[in-house]
Motif scaffolding. Sequence first.
Motif, PDB file in Angstrom:
ATOM      1  N   ILE A  59      62.543 177.495 -58.491  1.00  0.00           N
ATOM      2  CA  ILE A  59      61.571 178.580 -58.529  1.00  0.00           C
ATOM      3  C   ILE A  59      60.855 178.667 -57.190  1.00  0.00           C
ATOM      4  CG2 ILE A  59      61.176 178.563 -61.009  1.00  0.00           C
ATOM      5  CD1 ILE A  59      58.828 176.733 -60.588  1.00  0.00           C
ATOM      6  N   SER A  60      60.345 179.852 -56.891  1.00  0.00           N
ATOM      7  CA  SER A  60      59.611 180.057 -55.650  1.00  0.00           C
ATOM      8  C   SER A  60      58.407 180.933 -55.924  1.00  0.00           C
ATOM      9  CB  SER A  60      60.521 180.703 -54.597  1.00  0.00           C
ATOM     10  OG  SER A  60      59.867 180.747 -53.345  1.00  0.00           O
ATOM     11  N   ASN A  61      57.540 181.045 -54.921  1.00  0.00           N
ATOM     12  CA  ASN A  61      56.323 181.833 -55.042  1.00  0.00           C
ATOM     13  C   ASN A  61      56.551 183.190 -54.385  1.00  0.00           C
ATOM     14  OD1 ASN A  61      53.726 182.995 -54.526  1.00  0.00           O
ATOM     15  ND2 ASN A  61      52.793 180.996 -54.819  1.00  0.00           N
ATOM     16  N   LEU A  62      56.453 184.248 -55.164  1.00  0.00           N
ATOM     17  CA  LEU A  62      56.625 185.602 -54.640  1.00  0.00           C
ATOM     18  C   LEU A  62      55.386 186.421 -54.967  1.00  0.00           C
ATOM     19  CD1 LEU A  62      58.537 187.688 -53.277  1.00  0.00           C
ATOM     20  CD2 LEU A  62      59.271 188.326 -55.570  1.00  0.00           C
ATOM     21  N   ARG A  63      54.539 186.618 -53.967  1.00  0.00           N
ATOM     22  CA  ARG A  63      53.308 187.398 -54.142  1.00  0.00           C
ATOM     23  C   ARG A  63      52.478 186.879 -55.311  1.00  0.00           C
ATOM     24  NH1 ARG A  63      57.283 191.063 -54.068  1.00  0.00           N
ATOM     25  NH2 ARG A  63      56.824 191.636 -56.239  1.00  0.00           N
ATOM     26  N   GLY A  64      52.434 185.584 -55.457  1.00  0.00           N
ATOM     27  CA  GLY A  64      51.630 184.988 -56.520  1.00  0.00           C
ATOM     28  C   GLY A  64      52.331 184.870 -57.850  1.00  0.00           C
ATOM     29  N   SER A  65      53.579 185.341 -57.940  1.00  0.00           N
ATOM     30  CA  SER A  65      54.343 185.232 -59.186  1.00  0.00           C
ATOM     31  C   SER A  65      55.450 184.202 -59.021  1.00  0.00           C
ATOM     32  CB  SER A  65      54.961 186.591 -59.555  1.00  0.00           C
ATOM     33  OG  SER A  65      53.947 187.543 -59.778  1.00  0.00           O
ATOM     34  N   VAL A  66      55.892 183.664 -60.147  1.00  0.00           N
ATOM     35  CA  VAL A  66      56.959 182.674 -60.131  1.00  0.00           C
ATOM     36  C   VAL A  66      58.306 183.401 -60.143  1.00  0.00           C
ATOM     37  CG1 VAL A  66      58.014 180.745 -61.346  1.00  0.00           C
ATOM     38  CG2 VAL A  66      55.526 180.993 -61.300  1.00  0.00           C
ATOM     39  N   LEU A  67      59.138 183.126 -59.133  1.00  0.00           N
ATOM     40  CA  LEU A  67      60.436 183.786 -58.999  1.00  0.00           C
ATOM     41  C   LEU A  67      61.554 182.779 -59.201  1.00  0.00           C
ATOM     42  CD1 LEU A  67      62.052 186.386 -58.069  1.00  0.00           C
ATOM     43  CD2 LEU A  67      62.084 185.304 -55.799  1.00  0.00           C
ATOM     44  N   PRO A  68      62.361 182.920 -60.267  1.00  0.00           N
ATOM     45  CA  PRO A  68      63.553 182.078 -60.405  1.00  0.00           C
ATOM     46  C   PRO A  68      64.562 182.427 -59.304  1.00  0.00           C
ATOM     47  CG  PRO A  68      62.966 183.155 -62.481  1.00  0.00           C
ATOM     48  CD  PRO A  68      62.186 183.819 -61.411  1.00  0.00           C
ATOM     49  N   VAL A  69      65.164 181.435 -58.691  1.00  0.00           N
ATOM     50  CA  VAL A  69      66.125 181.652 -57.606  1.00  0.00           C
ATOM     51  C   VAL A  69      67.481 181.086 -58.014  1.00  0.00           C
ATOM     52  CG1 VAL A  69      66.646 181.234 -55.172  1.00  0.00           C
ATOM     53  CG2 VAL A  69      64.275 181.538 -55.888  1.00  0.00           C
ATOM     54  N   LEU A  70      68.510 181.942 -57.992  1.00  0.00           N
ATOM     55  CA  LEU A  70      69.860 181.559 -58.404  1.00  0.00           C
ATOM     56  C   LEU A  70      70.809 181.641 -57.217  1.00  0.00           C
ATOM     57  CD1 LEU A  70      68.389 182.389 -61.069  1.00  0.00           C
ATOM     58  CD2 LEU A  70      70.588 183.229 -61.899  1.00  0.00           C
ATOM     59  N   ASN A 478      50.745 177.479 -59.926  1.00  0.00           N
ATOM     60  CA  ASN A 478      51.132 178.289 -58.779  1.00  0.00           C
ATOM     61  C   ASN A 478      49.927 178.449 -57.858  1.00  0.00           C
ATOM     62  OD1 ASN A 478      52.407 179.995 -57.038  1.00  0.00           O
ATOM     63  ND2 ASN A 478      52.667 181.678 -58.477  1.00  0.00           N
ATOM     64  N   LEU A 479      49.802 177.562 -56.866  1.00  0.00           N
ATOM     65  CA  LEU A 479      48.680 177.610 -55.920  1.00  0.00           C
ATOM     66  C   LEU A 479      49.108 178.458 -54.735  1.00  0.00           C
ATOM     67  CD1 LEU A 479      47.609 173.858 -56.115  1.00  0.00           C
ATOM     68  CD2 LEU A 479      46.705 175.801 -57.412  1.00  0.00           C
ATOM     69  N   THR A 480      48.909 179.767 -54.869  1.00  0.00           N
ATOM     70  CA  THR A 480      49.452 180.721 -53.909  1.00  0.00           C
ATOM     71  C   THR A 480      48.942 180.468 -52.498  1.00  0.00           C
ATOM     72  OG1 THR A 480      49.522 182.341 -55.694  1.00  0.00           O
ATOM     73  CG2 THR A 480      49.753 183.173 -53.442  1.00  0.00           C
ATOM     74  N   GLY A 481      47.638 180.255 -52.357  1.00  0.00           N
ATOM     75  CA  GLY A 481      47.069 180.095 -51.025  1.00  0.00           C
ATOM     76  C   GLY A 481      47.623 178.906 -50.272  1.00  0.00           C
ATOM     77  N   LYS A 482      48.041 177.875 -51.012  1.00  0.00           N
ATOM     78  CA  LYS A 482      48.562 176.663 -50.383  1.00  0.00           C
ATOM     79  C   LYS A 482      50.080 176.616 -50.370  1.00  0.00           C
ATOM     80  CE  LYS A 482      44.543 173.887 -51.734  1.00  0.00           C
ATOM     81  NZ  LYS A 482      44.085 172.664 -52.428  1.00  0.00           N
ATOM     82  N   GLN A 483      50.729 177.703 -50.858  1.00  0.00           N
ATOM     83  CA  GLN A 483      52.187 177.728 -50.956  1.00  0.00           C
ATOM     84  C   GLN A 483      52.684 176.467 -51.650  1.00  0.00           C
ATOM     85  OE1 GLN A 483      54.364 180.365 -49.893  1.00  0.00           O
ATOM     86  NE2 GLN A 483      52.351 181.328 -50.023  1.00  0.00           N
ATOM     87  N   ARG A 484      52.070 176.177 -52.799  1.00  0.00           N
ATOM     88  CA  ARG A 484      52.357 174.926 -53.501  1.00  0.00           C
ATOM     89  C   ARG A 484      52.598 175.224 -54.970  1.00  0.00           C
ATOM     90  NH1 ARG A 484      47.773 170.213 -54.031  1.00  0.00           N
ATOM     91  NH2 ARG A 484      48.994 168.612 -55.112  1.00  0.00           N
ATOM     92  N   MET A 485      53.663 174.645 -55.516  1.00  0.00           N
ATOM     93  CA  MET A 485      53.980 174.847 -56.924  1.00  0.00           C
ATOM     94  C   MET A 485      54.168 173.491 -57.587  1.00  0.00           C
ATOM     95  SD  MET A 485      56.540 178.116 -56.706  1.00  0.00           S
ATOM     96  CE  MET A 485      56.039 178.755 -58.290  1.00  0.00           C
ATOM     97  N   ILE A 486      53.574 173.330 -58.783  1.00  0.00           N
ATOM     98  CA  ILE A 486      53.638 172.069 -59.516  1.00  0.00           C
ATOM     99  C   ILE A 486      54.210 172.356 -60.897  1.00  0.00           C
ATOM    100  CG2 ILE A 486      52.308 170.115 -60.402  1.00  0.00           C
ATOM    101  CD1 ILE A 486      50.144 170.858 -58.293  1.00  0.00           C
ATOM    102  N   LEU A 487      55.251 171.624 -61.272  1.00  0.00           N
ATOM    103  CA  LEU A 487      55.871 171.797 -62.579  1.00  0.00           C
ATOM    104  C   LEU A 487      55.119 170.958 -63.605  1.00  0.00           C
ATOM    105  CD1 LEU A 487      59.610 171.430 -61.488  1.00  0.00           C
ATOM    106  CD2 LEU A 487      58.355 173.546 -61.887  1.00  0.00           C
ATOM    107  N   LEU A 488      54.621 171.604 -64.652  1.00  0.00           N
ATOM    108  CA  LEU A 488      53.871 170.902 -65.697  1.00  0.00           C
ATOM    109  C   LEU A 488      54.816 170.427 -66.790  1.00  0.00           C
ATOM    110  CD1 LEU A 488      50.688 173.126 -66.136  1.00  0.00           C
ATOM    111  CD2 LEU A 488      50.795 170.814 -65.211  1.00  0.00           C
ATOM    112  N   LEU A 489      54.810 169.130 -67.051  1.00  0.00           N
ATOM    113  CA  LEU A 489      55.684 168.572 -68.076  1.00  0.00           C
ATOM    114  C   LEU A 489      55.045 168.677 -69.452  1.00  0.00           C
ATOM    115  CD1 LEU A 489      57.153 165.302 -66.516  1.00  0.00           C
ATOM    116  CD2 LEU A 489      58.173 167.566 -66.637  1.00  0.00           C
ATOM    117  N   ASN A 490      55.833 169.083 -70.410  1.00  0.00           N
ATOM    118  CA  ASN A 490      55.443 169.038 -71.814  1.00  0.00           C
ATOM    119  C   ASN A 490      55.983 167.719 -72.361  1.00  0.00           C
ATOM    120  OD1 ASN A 490      55.054 169.323 -74.548  1.00  0.00           O
ATOM    121  ND2 ASN A 490      55.738 171.429 -74.638  1.00  0.00           N
TER     122      ASN A 490
END
Length: 508
Positions: A59-70, A478-490
Motif C-alpha cells: 500500500i502507498s499514500n496517495l493524497r492522504g488515502s491508502v492506495l493498494p499497489v499491484l 496513515n500519517l500523511t505529513g510524515k509520509q509514514r504508514m503503519i499497519l495495525l494488527l488485529n
Amino acid sequence: MAEMSPAAAMNGAEHSDKKYVSFTVGSEYFGIPIDEVRQIIRLPKVTRVPKMPVFVLGISNLRGSVLPVLDLSLRLGYQNPCVNGEDTRVIVTEKSGLEIGFVVESVSEVKSTESGSYEELPEMLSSGADRKFISGVLKMRTKDGIRLVQVLDSKELVNIAEIQRKFDESSSQRGFAVKADVADKEVSDYRRFISFEIDGSGYAIEIHKINEIIRLPECVSVPGLESYVMGIFSLREKVIPLMSLHRKFGKKDKPETEDSRVVIIEIENTLVGFIADKVSEVLSVPESSIEEPPKVFSENGSEISAIIKAEQGERLVMILESANLLQAKEIEALKKLAGQEGGNFSMTDASASAAEEKQIVTFTIEDEEYGIFIEKVQEINRYSNVTRVPKTPAFVEGIINLRGEVIPLIDLRKRFELTARTADEFTRVIIVNLASIRVGFVVDFVDEVLRVPSDCIDSVPAVLSAGVDSQFLDGVVNLTGKQRMILLLNVDELFSKAEKKKLEKIGS
C-alpha cells in the motif's frame, strides 16, 4: 487478416473514438481506457503487507488515502515482476469508487482509436499473459507500422463486486472501536509503566500519564529560559516546550542517537516533552515489586515517587512523579511559553479527546512498521531464556516463563512467511492479551508508543483484505505529513481456532 464477424464489428464500433493509455509490461504493449485512469505517477514508497498474493506489492499514500499497489506483470501471470527503472510508472485506476495502482514498466502514449481498429482477441495470439485479462486488441498506427495493443479487462484484473462484498463483511467485523478487555484479578494487581534511560539510569512513568512518545522533532530555541528548557516544537498545531532531564537532574546532555526519543507528558493541563536516551520497554509490575523510595528521596517533594525491583530485584527502576518534576513557577512559565494557559488540552479529563485518539505500540519487522493498540499489550520484554518445544506449529519460537506463567512465543516473521532473522540486542517480545491466552510476539525491535488521531486510521483497502487468509489487520495508520504508514494488527484474528487451541495447550 480475416474478415471481422458482425459481432466483432459492433464491438469495434463501441470502441471507436475511445481514448486508451498504452504501456509496456515486458516486451508487450497493453492498454486501458483513459476514462478509468485517474492519474499516472512515479513509483511511490510502498509499505508491504504480509500474506498477500504475490502480485500485491503493498500500500502507498496517495493524497492522504491508502492506495493498494499491484505488480501488473505478476497479475497477468508472467513469472517475473515489472522491471523497476527510470521509466517505471504506477497507473492509478478507479472502478466503482475503488482506486488501485498498477505498476508498469513504461507508459507509451495516449491514443484515440479509429473505427475498426478494435478487434476481439484472436485465438492465435499468445503473449504469455492470462487470456482472461485481455478483452480485445487495438491496431495502433505508428511510424514503424501497425502495433498491436492488448486491451485489459479491468473487471477481471480486479473483481470489484467480490472485493466490495468482502470489504463490507470485514468492515462490519472489524470496525475501529477498541474494546478494552475486562481485566481479571491477576491483571488488576499489576501497574503498567513505560521505562526509559537517562544517563545510564533507569526511570519509568505510569503508562496512563504518558501522552505520546515520538522521535526527536525540530526544536526552536528560545532565549531567556531556564537552562533545562531546550526550546519549543510543534505537534499537531500544539506548541510544546522541550526539557532536558539531564540538565534538570544535574547531568550533562547526551548526544542525539537513533534511540533518542521525546516523552510527552501532561503537567497541570500543560503538555511538556523531555528527552530520553532510550525508551526501554513496557513494564507490567506487581504491587509487591514496588517499594517506597528512601527517605532522602521523599523529602521536599522529590520527583522519585517509588522504586521498581525488576528482574528479580537485580535491576532498580525509579518511578518519576510527573507532578513533582517542575515547581509551580516553572509550570506557569512553560504555560506562557506554549500558550496553554487555558488548560485547553487535558487528556485525563476530556473523554471526547480520548475517543478521538488511539494509542498504539509501534514495532518493526523486515523494515516495515506495524502497530498494536496499547489496550492489547501487557508488557514488552527483552528476548531471553527461550525454551524450544518440539512438535509445535512452525511459527512458534518456543516458550518463556513470565512470573510463573508459561507464555508461547510467536515469531511474527515466520507467521508472515518472511525470512528468519537471528535474535540480537534489539529483538523484543511483546506480551499480548488474546481472548483466552497470553502470547508473546517476537519482533525485530520496538520503535515507540504513539498517539494518533482516529481520523488518521484508514480502513484496510478492499483489494488487500480480499487476499488475506485471516483478517489480521485492524487498519492502516496513515500519517500523511510524515509520509509514514503503519499497519495495525488485529491480534485476535492472527490465528485460526485450531491454532489457538494448540497455543492454549502449549501454555497450559
